[in-house]
Design a protein around this motif. Structure first.
Motif, PDB file in Angstrom:
ATOM      1  N   GLY A 185       0.830  -1.200   0.000  1.00 51.63           N
ATOM      2  CA  GLY A 185       0.000   0.000   0.000  1.00 51.63           C
ATOM      3  C   GLY A 185       0.856   1.239   0.000  1.00 51.63           C
ATOM      4  O   GLY A 185       1.960   1.250   0.564  1.00 51.63           O
ATOM      5  N   PRO A 186       0.390   2.324  -0.607  1.00 52.51           N
ATOM      6  CA  PRO A 186       1.220   3.530  -0.713  1.00 52.51           C
ATOM      7  C   PRO A 186       1.619   4.110   0.631  1.00 52.51           C
ATOM      8  O   PRO A 186       2.722   4.630   0.776  1.00 52.51           O
ATOM      9  CB  PRO A 186       0.328   4.504  -1.508  1.00 52.51           C
ATOM     10  CG  PRO A 186      -1.064   3.958  -1.388  1.00 52.51           C
ATOM     11  CD  PRO A 186      -0.928   2.481  -1.249  1.00 52.51           C
ATOM     12  N   VAL A 187       0.734   4.009   1.636  1.00 53.57           N
ATOM     13  CA  VAL A 187       1.073   4.491   2.975  1.00 53.57           C
ATOM     14  C   VAL A 187       0.791   3.398   4.007  1.00 53.57           C
ATOM     15  O   VAL A 187       0.245   3.648   5.079  1.00 53.57           O
ATOM     16  CB  VAL A 187       0.324   5.803   3.326  1.00 53.57           C
ATOM     17  CG1 VAL A 187       0.888   6.966   2.524  1.00 53.57           C
ATOM     18  CG2 VAL A 187      -1.177   5.677   3.103  1.00 53.57           C
ATOM     19  N   SER A 188       1.214   2.188   3.679  1.00 55.89           N
ATOM     20  CA  SER A 188       1.094   1.053   4.595  1.00 55.89           C
ATOM     21  C   SER A 188       2.421   0.856   5.310  1.00 55.89           C
ATOM     22  O   SER A 188       3.421   0.491   4.690  1.00 55.89           O
ATOM     23  CB  SER A 188       0.719  -0.217   3.826  1.00 55.89           C
ATOM     24  OG  SER A 188       0.973  -1.373   4.592  1.00 55.89           O
ATOM     25  N   LEU A 189       2.439   1.087   6.613  1.00 54.97           N
ATOM     26  CA  LEU A 189       3.662   0.973   7.397  1.00 54.97           C
ATOM     27  C   LEU A 189       4.297  -0.411   7.235  1.00 54.97           C
ATOM     28  O   LEU A 189       5.498  -0.535   6.998  1.00 54.97           O
ATOM     29  CB  LEU A 189       3.345   1.264   8.863  1.00 54.97           C
ATOM     30  CG  LEU A 189       4.480   1.326   9.880  1.00 54.97           C
ATOM     31  CD1 LEU A 189       4.052   2.179  11.076  1.00 54.97           C
ATOM     32  CD2 LEU A 189       4.906  -0.041  10.368  1.00 54.97           C
ATOM     33  N   PHE A 190       3.490  -1.451   7.358  1.00 56.73           N
ATOM     34  CA  PHE A 190       4.040  -2.806   7.334  1.00 56.73           C
ATOM     35  C   PHE A 190       4.507  -3.219   5.938  1.00 56.73           C
ATOM     36  O   PHE A 190       5.496  -3.931   5.782  1.00 56.73           O
ATOM     37  CB  PHE A 190       3.015  -3.791   7.883  1.00 56.73           C
ATOM     38  CG  PHE A 190       2.728  -3.589   9.333  1.00 56.73           C
ATOM     39  CD1 PHE A 190       3.677  -3.911  10.298  1.00 56.73           C
ATOM     40  CD2 PHE A 190       1.532  -3.042   9.757  1.00 56.73           C
ATOM     41  CE1 PHE A 190       3.438  -3.713  11.649  1.00 56.73           C
ATOM     42  CE2 PHE A 190       1.278  -2.830  11.105  1.00 56.73           C
ATOM     43  CZ  PHE A 190       2.230  -3.168  12.056  1.00 56.73           C
ATOM     44  N   SER A 191       3.811  -2.760   4.911  1.00 57.17           N
ATOM     45  CA  SER A 191       4.240  -3.054   3.546  1.00 57.17           C
ATOM     46  C   SER A 191       5.563  -2.369   3.228  1.00 57.17           C
ATOM     47  O   SER A 191       6.474  -2.970   2.649  1.00 57.17           O
ATOM     48  CB  SER A 191       3.181  -2.585   2.543  1.00 57.17           C
ATOM     49  OG  SER A 191       1.974  -3.281   2.708  1.00 57.17           O
ATOM     50  N   ARG A 192       5.662  -1.117   3.614  1.00 54.67           N
ATOM     51  CA  ARG A 192       6.885  -0.370   3.320  1.00 54.67           C
ATOM     52  C   ARG A 192       8.069  -0.926   4.102  1.00 54.67           C
ATOM     53  O   ARG A 192       9.207  -0.895   3.641  1.00 54.67           O
ATOM     54  CB  ARG A 192       6.674   1.105   3.630  1.00 54.67           C
ATOM     55  CG  ARG A 192       5.622   1.779   2.739  1.00 54.67           C
ATOM     56  CD  ARG A 192       5.980   1.705   1.275  1.00 54.67           C
ATOM     57  NE  ARG A 192       5.179   2.614   0.466  1.00 54.67           N
ATOM     58  CZ  ARG A 192       5.423   2.911  -0.805  1.00 54.67           C
ATOM     59  NH1 ARG A 192       6.441   2.335  -1.432  1.00 54.67           N
ATOM     60  NH2 ARG A 192       4.658   3.748  -1.464  1.00 54.67           N
ATOM     61  N   LYS A 193       7.796  -1.453   5.287  1.00 55.78           N
ATOM     62  CA  LYS A 193       8.825  -2.135   6.072  1.00 55.78           C
ATOM     63  C   LYS A 193       9.395  -3.314   5.284  1.00 55.78           C
ATOM     64  O   LYS A 193      10.623  -3.500   5.200  1.00 55.78           O
ATOM     65  CB  LYS A 193       8.194  -2.611   7.384  1.00 55.78           C
ATOM     66  CG  LYS A 193       8.978  -3.611   8.197  1.00 55.78           C
ATOM     67  CD  LYS A 193       8.131  -4.090   9.376  1.00 55.78           C
ATOM     68  CE  LYS A 193       8.692  -5.353   9.990  1.00 55.78           C
ATOM     69  NZ  LYS A 193       7.847  -5.881  11.085  1.00 55.78           N
ATOM     70  N   VAL A 194       8.517  -4.099   4.659  1.00 57.34           N
ATOM     71  CA  VAL A 194       8.963  -5.245   3.861  1.00 57.34           C
ATOM     72  C   VAL A 194       9.751  -4.768   2.642  1.00 57.34           C
ATOM     73  O   VAL A 194      10.758  -5.379   2.251  1.00 57.34           O
ATOM     74  CB  VAL A 194       7.764  -6.118   3.443  1.00 57.34           C
ATOM     75  CG1 VAL A 194       8.181  -7.154   2.405  1.00 57.34           C
ATOM     76  CG2 VAL A 194       7.164  -6.812   4.665  1.00 57.34           C
TER      77      VAL A 194
END
Length: 227
Positions: free
Chosen positions: A6-15
């Motif tokens: 997601g564009p502003v998904s904390l957990f996605s951006r972490k990955v």
């Protein structure tokens, strides 16, 4: 590999940071998102894999995974070099505790700030109620910053060498600053660590993408990234 994110998904951006740090190529599939409806309607591919209907979802050949921590551990097992976890079982356990600290302990208070990127509703009373909860959460987050600052005294990274712990904790620290939470002022060890990570190409790339998404999707947040 394919990553639903997601564009502003904390957990996605972490990955995404972990994938970049390991030098792994992947196809980024951005799931549609708005600040008013979130990820609704849920992406059918994500729903088919994750019963919670949430990103991140990683597909690697015939394997489909969800949950950022599970994905981290799979990436380490499948692609051990460069390592994101220490070799010693004791140190790996300490590293994993920082993951829990970022994902669960910090997030418990951080979630009360998340309304700040949403447009203000017509019912301002409801928004002010949320803001009161945010003000109550800010001292708790400041306490977490103090704890991290103590943990980083005399150290460049949380677990000796750079590790998954640094990625996992950086994201809620960044998110707190993004949402106008406590500053890093007076916490020199934490501020130096934050600057050190921000300069790494993997972090810089993902942070730039989040800020670009915010410019398009999010309401401005008063006091964001205060010094």
């Amino acid at each position: 590999m394919k990553l639903y994110t997601g564009p502003v998904s904390l957990f996605s951006r972490k990955v995404e940071i972990a994938l970049h740090e390991k030098g792994l190529a992947f196809e980024q599939v951005l799931v549609p998102f708005t600040q008013t409806k979130g990820y609704s309607p849920r992406n059918p591919d994500v729903l088919a894999i994750n019963p919670k209907g949430q990103v991140p979802v990683l597909i690697d050949g015939g394997l489909s995974l969800y949950d950022s921590t599970v994905i981290f551990e799979y990436l380490e097992d499948a692609h051990p070099d460069p390592a994101l976890y220490p070799k010693s079982p004791m140190e790996r356990a300490r590293c994993r505790l920082f993951d829990v600290f970022g994902d669960e302990v910090m997030l418990a208070s951080l979630r009360f700030l998340m309304h700040r990127t949403e447009p203000k509703p017509d019912d301002l009373e409801r928004w002010h109620e949320k803001e009161e909860k945010a003000k109550e959460a800010e001292p708790v987050l400041a306490g977490h910053f103090d704890e991290l600052d103590r943990s980083l005294q005399g150290k460049d990274y949380l677990c000796g060498a750079f590790s998954a712990a640094d990625i996992s904790v950086f994201m809620p620290v960044f998110w707190t600053r993004r949402l106008g939470g406590p500053s890093l002022k007076g916490r020199e060890a934490l501020a130096s660590w934050y600057a050190r990570l921000s300069a790494r190409p993997a972090f810089a790339k993902v942070v730039a993408e989040i800020l670009a998404a915010d410019a398009e999707l999010s309401a401005p947040v008063e006091g964001a990234f205060r010094e």
